[in-house]
Scaffold this active site. Structure first.
Site, PDB file in Angstrom:
ATOM      1  N   SER A 169       0.840  -1.204   0.000  1.00  0.00           N
ATOM      2  CA  SER A 169       0.000   0.000   0.000  1.00  0.00           C
ATOM      3  C   SER A 169       0.873   1.253   0.000  1.00  0.00           C
ATOM      4  CB  SER A 169      -0.936   0.001   1.212  1.00  0.00           C
ATOM      5  OG  SER A 169      -0.214  -0.200   2.412  1.00  0.00           O
ATOM      6  N   GLU A 228      -9.028  -9.587   4.372  1.00  0.00           N
ATOM      7  CA  GLU A 228      -9.402  -8.184   4.138  1.00  0.00           C
ATOM      8  C   GLU A 228     -10.817  -8.093   3.572  1.00  0.00           C
ATOM      9  OE1 GLU A 228      -6.406  -5.957   2.051  1.00  0.00           O
ATOM     10  OE2 GLU A 228      -7.722  -4.223   1.762  1.00  0.00           O
TER      11      GLU A 228
HETATM   12  O1  KIV Z   1      -0.386  -3.299   1.894  1.00  0.00           O
HETATM   13  C1  KIV Z   1      -1.133  -3.224   2.883  1.00  0.00           C
HETATM   14  O2  KIV Z   1      -1.268  -2.174   3.537  1.00  0.00           O
HETATM   15  C2  KIV Z   1      -1.870  -4.418   3.269  1.00  0.00           C
HETATM   16  C3  KIV Z   1      -2.871  -4.273   4.368  1.00  0.00           C
HETATM   17  C4  KIV Z   1      -4.087  -3.601   3.870  1.00  0.00           C
HETATM   18  C5  KIV Z   1      -3.193  -5.576   4.990  1.00  0.00           C
HETATM   19  O3  KIV Z   1      -1.692  -5.449   2.703  1.00  0.00           O
END
Ligand code: KIV
Length: 262
Positions: free
Chosen positions: A43, A180
């Protein structure tokens, strides 16, 4: 919590808190906090770089952020680093190279989205001494196949399929699972079915722990909101008022003062 063994031992023994981190300064806050463990999430692409999806990350980018976070945590927390887009689908050699970059950068485990079609890769990494955390439900790397960022497992058939995949993650030797955006009752079924810690995000209260994006939980992601996010601090207000105060002090000549000058 400093290792995958500490993480696994927490199943059924108190909920686990996990935050993302991408940078050294965030990691220093986390090191001084009671948050149990840290995810260097892909992310980073959306939250930090403003990309529309997580596709832009590469093993090298993830390794660079993992190293910065590991320096900030200085051995204080269990660190999981995300396998970036398609890194698990290029075969065992490419997956081993990706894991090698992430682990040498300071990760203690890697997180891999999905399971169908790459069970053998997960098994190979686990047998190579690389702890793997699964990620099922709304898997952002598959956003196109899923038709958007939508809650998964809403029908009986898709719920049963997610439970099957969760069991497959465990059977492949994973040390934990992130789920998720799935209904809370399905998350409870998955949590009860597995002997691994199951960490939820948008998956209700019945999992073994919760993960949130650092910027979301601290109100540092202006313009972003989601039903599953609670903002535990008004970072947006604090940062905005700090910036306004700085600009005003420069404009009115009160900064720097005599004490702040050489
Ligand atoms: O990349 C991320 O932040 C994630 C979380 C949402 C679990 O995979």
């Amino acid at each position: 919590m400093k290792s995958v063994l500490d993480f696994k031992a927490r199943k059924g023994k108190g909920r686990i808190s996990m935050s993302t981190a991408y940078a050294h300064w965030e990691a220093r806050f986390l090191a001084a906090s009671p948050v149990d463990c840290v995810l260097v999430g892909d992310s980073v692409a959306t939250v930090v770089d403003g990309e529309p999806t997580t596709f832009a990350t590469t093993p090298e980018i993830m390794a660079r952020h993992t190293a910065a976070v590991a320096r900030g945590l200085a051995g204080s927390k269990f660190i999981i680093a995300d396998f970036p887009f398609l890194a698990v689908r290029k075969g065992i050699v490419a997956a081993v190279e990706c894991a090698s970059l992430l682990m040498r950068a300071g990760a203690h485990a890697v997180k891999i989205e999905g399971i169908d079609g790459h069970e053998d890769v997960v098994r190979h990494l686990v047998q190579s001494g690389v702890p793997v955390i699964g990620h099922l439900g709304l898997t952002p790397q598959s956003v196109n196949a899923l038709g958007g960022y939508k809650v998964q497992g809403k029908t009986d058939a898709s719920a049963a399929d997610l439970l099957r995949q969760a069991r497959a993650v465990e059977a492949a030797g994973a040390s934990g699972l992130v789920i998720e955006c799935i209904p809370a009752e399905l998350a409870r079924d998955i949590t009860e079915a597995l002997t691994l810690p199951v960490i939820g995000i948008g998956a209700g209260p019945h999992t073994d722990g919760q993960v949130l994006v650092f910027h979301d939980m601290l109100g540092l992601n202006p313009g972003f909101s989601a039903k599953f996010v609670r903002t535990f601090a008004d970072g947006n207000k604090t940062v905005s008022s700090g910036l306004a105060a700085f600009a005003e002090a420069v404009a009115d000549g009160s900064f720097p003062s005599k004490k702040e000058s050489y």
